[in-house]
Scaffold this motif. Structure first.
Motif, PDB file in Angstrom:
ATOM      1  N   ASP A 142      -0.169   4.437  -0.533  1.00 56.74           N
ATOM      2  CA  ASP A 142      -0.857   5.574   0.083  1.00 56.74           C
ATOM      3  C   ASP A 142      -0.435   6.896  -0.568  1.00 56.74           C
ATOM      4  O   ASP A 142      -0.234   7.905   0.104  1.00 56.74           O
ATOM      5  CB  ASP A 142      -0.585   5.623   1.589  1.00 56.74           C
ATOM      6  CG  ASP A 142      -1.535   6.578   2.318  1.00 56.74           C
ATOM      7  OD1 ASP A 142      -2.649   6.806   1.816  1.00 56.74           O
ATOM      8  OD2 ASP A 142      -1.130   7.111   3.367  1.00 56.74           O
ATOM      9  N   GLU A 192       0.833  -1.198   0.000  1.00 53.46           N
ATOM     10  CA  GLU A 192       0.000   0.000   0.000  1.00 53.46           C
ATOM     11  C   GLU A 192       0.873   1.255   0.000  1.00 53.46           C
ATOM     12  O   GLU A 192       1.508   1.597   1.003  1.00 53.46           O
ATOM     13  CB  GLU A 192      -0.936  -0.002   1.204  1.00 53.46           C
ATOM     14  CG  GLU A 192      -1.969  -1.125   1.195  1.00 53.46           C
ATOM     15  CD  GLU A 192      -2.942  -1.010   0.026  1.00 53.46           C
ATOM     16  OE1 GLU A 192      -3.125   0.106  -0.491  1.00 53.46           O
ATOM     17  OE2 GLU A 192      -3.522  -2.043  -0.355  1.00 53.46           O
ATOM     18  N   GLN A 248      -3.723   0.550  -7.736  1.00 56.61           N
ATOM     19  CA  GLN A 248      -4.034   1.403  -6.587  1.00 56.61           C
ATOM     20  C   GLN A 248      -4.608   2.741  -7.018  1.00 56.61           C
ATOM     21  O   GLN A 248      -5.453   3.303  -6.327  1.00 56.61           O
ATOM     22  CB  GLN A 248      -2.784   1.600  -5.731  1.00 56.61           C
ATOM     23  CG  GLN A 248      -2.293   0.312  -5.101  1.00 56.61           C
ATOM     24  CD  GLN A 248      -1.245   0.550  -4.036  1.00 56.61           C
ATOM     25  OE1 GLN A 248      -1.047   1.670  -3.564  1.00 56.61           O
ATOM     26  NE2 GLN A 248      -0.562  -0.508  -3.636  1.00 56.61           N
ATOM     27  N   TYR A 249      -4.129   3.262  -8.134  1.00 55.92           N
ATOM     28  CA  TYR A 249      -4.713   4.485  -8.669  1.00 55.92           C
ATOM     29  C   TYR A 249      -4.344   4.628 -10.129  1.00 55.92           C
ATOM     30  O   TYR A 249      -3.464   3.947 -10.647  1.00 55.92           O
ATOM     31  CB  TYR A 249      -4.246   5.721  -7.878  1.00 55.92           C
ATOM     32  CG  TYR A 249      -2.804   6.134  -8.123  1.00 55.92           C
ATOM     33  CD1 TYR A 249      -2.460   6.943  -9.210  1.00 55.92           C
ATOM     34  CD2 TYR A 249      -1.796   5.739  -7.254  1.00 55.92           C
ATOM     35  CE1 TYR A 249      -1.152   7.328  -9.430  1.00 55.92           C
ATOM     36  CE2 TYR A 249      -0.486   6.119  -7.470  1.00 55.92           C
ATOM     37  CZ  TYR A 249      -0.164   6.905  -8.561  1.00 55.92           C
ATOM     38  OH  TYR A 249       1.141   7.272  -8.781  1.00 55.92           O
ATOM     39  N   ARG A 266      -0.756  10.354  -2.774  1.00 57.99           N
ATOM     40  CA  ARG A 266      -1.779  11.390  -2.893  1.00 57.99           C
ATOM     41  C   ARG A 266      -1.205  12.541  -3.714  1.00 57.99           C
ATOM     42  O   ARG A 266       0.025  12.655  -3.854  1.00 57.99           O
ATOM     43  CB  ARG A 266      -2.243  11.864  -1.525  1.00 57.99           C
ATOM     44  CG  ARG A 266      -1.270  12.684  -0.685  1.00 57.99           C
ATOM     45  CD  ARG A 266      -0.154  11.868  -0.101  1.00 57.99           C
ATOM     46  NE  ARG A 266      -0.620  10.728   0.655  1.00 57.99           N
ATOM     47  CZ  ARG A 266      -0.883  10.781   1.968  1.00 57.99           C
ATOM     48  NH1 ARG A 266      -0.756  11.925   2.630  1.00 57.99           N
ATOM     49  NH2 ARG A 266      -1.246   9.690   2.603  1.00 57.99           N
ATOM     50  N   PRO A 315      -8.441   6.965  -7.536  1.00 55.67           N
ATOM     51  CA  PRO A 315      -8.045   5.839  -6.684  1.00 55.67           C
ATOM     52  C   PRO A 315      -8.930   4.621  -6.886  1.00 55.67           C
ATOM     53  O   PRO A 315     -10.069   4.717  -7.354  1.00 55.67           O
ATOM     54  CB  PRO A 315      -8.201   6.405  -5.273  1.00 55.67           C
ATOM     55  CG  PRO A 315      -9.298   7.413  -5.411  1.00 55.67           C
ATOM     56  CD  PRO A 315      -9.140   8.017  -6.785  1.00 55.67           C
ATOM     57  N   ARG A 342       4.590  10.744  -1.726  1.00 58.31           N
ATOM     58  CA  ARG A 342       4.497  10.694  -0.273  1.00 58.31           C
ATOM     59  C   ARG A 342       5.735  11.317   0.340  1.00 58.31           C
ATOM     60  O   ARG A 342       6.772  11.442  -0.319  1.00 58.31           O
ATOM     61  CB  ARG A 342       4.360   9.248   0.217  1.00 58.31           C
ATOM     62  CG  ARG A 342       2.943   8.726   0.247  1.00 58.31           C
ATOM     63  CD  ARG A 342       2.879   7.337   0.838  1.00 58.31           C
ATOM     64  NE  ARG A 342       3.258   7.319   2.251  1.00 58.31           N
ATOM     65  CZ  ARG A 342       3.354   6.202   2.975  1.00 58.31           C
ATOM     66  NH1 ARG A 342       3.093   5.022   2.417  1.00 58.31           N
ATOM     67  NH2 ARG A 342       3.704   6.248   4.244  1.00 58.31           N
ATOM     68  N   PRO A 348      -4.778  15.391   0.451  1.00 56.44           N
ATOM     69  CA  PRO A 348      -5.474  14.123   0.653  1.00 56.44           C
ATOM     70  C   PRO A 348      -6.709  14.054  -0.237  1.00 56.44           C
ATOM     71  O   PRO A 348      -7.396  15.063  -0.444  1.00 56.44           O
ATOM     72  CB  PRO A 348      -5.855  14.163   2.140  1.00 56.44           C
ATOM     73  CG  PRO A 348      -4.842  15.076   2.751  1.00 56.44           C
ATOM     74  CD  PRO A 348      -4.569  16.125   1.710  1.00 56.44           C
TER      75      PRO A 348
END
Length: 340
Positions: A41, A39, A288-289, A43, A304, A72, A329
């Motif tokens: 994560d 993951e 994931q995106y 953005r 996403p 990130r 975010p």
């Protein structure tokens, strides 16, 4: 053909597909899937002008231009795709079994770990020609990524708003900056191998194949779509390259404001749902995106997996001149982050 022994453990970690596209109004886009089991994560992140990034332990590099993309903060921000204020866009994709980097920094060079290359690309170049003039100054050397705990094997697709598209790969015989005539990139094998492999698919066409005669028996296709018979449908990098190159070639373009929607449909053909591509440990690589980069107005779009809503961040004068990077975010729909 591609030797399957190159699908080593690193190739099981990540797969991605990237594609460029031109709107009917003459604006260029770059899009990509981020396919990963771990993951990330990621953005949307804006990197303002004139930022200094410190490489462990002592090297550093400074950027000139602002850019926006997915990333990130790992002590400093690391981005994996994006577009800068001049419309130069790029994406980093896995290149396992092929990537080979210098063993150490070199005096007088711009020394970068593989995962730091994209920040430098977008932060210090205005277009593909500008980057080409600086390739000889670049030294990509072996340094581990803090998150993945390995030297990440990467190659990069780079495109500008004039329509030029290139691939940057570093292998055992050196750094290669290659013109990309098809506007598509996936993973291993090397880019020139993928181009040669397209010669195996000259039979593909958007229209139906003609009826055939076998001795005294006429034969016709069962329903429409016979022109795509033989298109590979699996998730290997080789098959995704062929499938995306064909679909990109024949997908109808629309106006600039609708091009992200068109690209979303193109990437539908290579998106990986959770559960259909498993690693040896049972974890699932999945998309994931999806990231979409508009080069005409320096805008980044993110879609996403968990929420197919597409959000966007457009570089503005205020964002470009911030003192520090700013992240958005995906649930934060304020100011320049809005639904498309």
């Amino acid at each position: 053909m591609y030797d399957n022994h190159q699908n080593n453990i690193e190739e099981a970690i990540i797969m991605c597909t990237s594609v460029t596209f031109l709107s009917t109004t003459g604006d260029h886009f770059l899009a990509r899937t981020m396919d990963f089991a771990f993951e990330l994560d990621g953005r949307p992140v804006v990197i303002p002008r004139h930022q200094t990034f410190t490489n462990d332990p002592e090297d550093s590099y400074t950027t000139t231009y602002s850019f926006v993309g997915a990333g990130r903060n790992f002590g400093h921000y690391i981005l994996v795709d994006g577009v800068n204020e001049h419309g130069l866009s790029a994406a980093a994709l896995y290149f396992s079994g092929e990537a080979s980097y210098a063993p150490a920094p070199v005096d007088g060079k711009v020394n970068l770990a593989p995962h730091e290359v994209l920040n430098w690309l977008l932060g210090n170049n205005t277009d593909c020609a500008d980057l080409g003039s600086k390739i000889d100054t670049l030294n990509i050397f072996n340094k581990s990524n803090r998150l993945l705990k390995l030297v990440v094997p990467l190659h990069w697709i780079i495109a500008d708003k004039t329509g030029h598209t290139y691939v940057l790969e570093m292998q055992a015989d050196g750094l290669h900056y290659l013109e990309n005539p098809v506007g598509v990139m996936t993973n291993t094998p090397d880019f020139n191998w993928h181009l040669k492999n397209l010669h195996n698919y000259t039979n593909l066409q958007p229209g139906p194949h003609p009826d055939r005669q076998f001795d005294q028996m006429p034969v016709s296709a069962y329903g429409p779509g016979s022109g795509m018979l033989g298109t590979p449908g699996d998730y290997t990098s080789v098959s995704r390259f062929v499938r995306t190159a064909f679909i990109r070639q024949y997908t109808q373009a629309e106006s600039t404001e609708n091009t992200v929607n068109v690209l979303s449909h193109i990437l539908n053909s290579v998106e990986i749902p959770k559960g259909v591509k498993l690693k040896d440990d049972g974890s699932s690589d999945y998309t994931q995106y999806r990231g979409y980069m508009s080069m005409a107005d320096s805008t980044y779009y993110m879609q996403p997996y968990q929420d197919q809503t597409i959000s966007r961040v457009r570089l503005t004068a205020d964002l470009m001149n911030l003192k520090e990077p700013k992240e958005f975010p995906l649930h934060d729909q304020q100011q320049v982050v809005d639904l498309v």
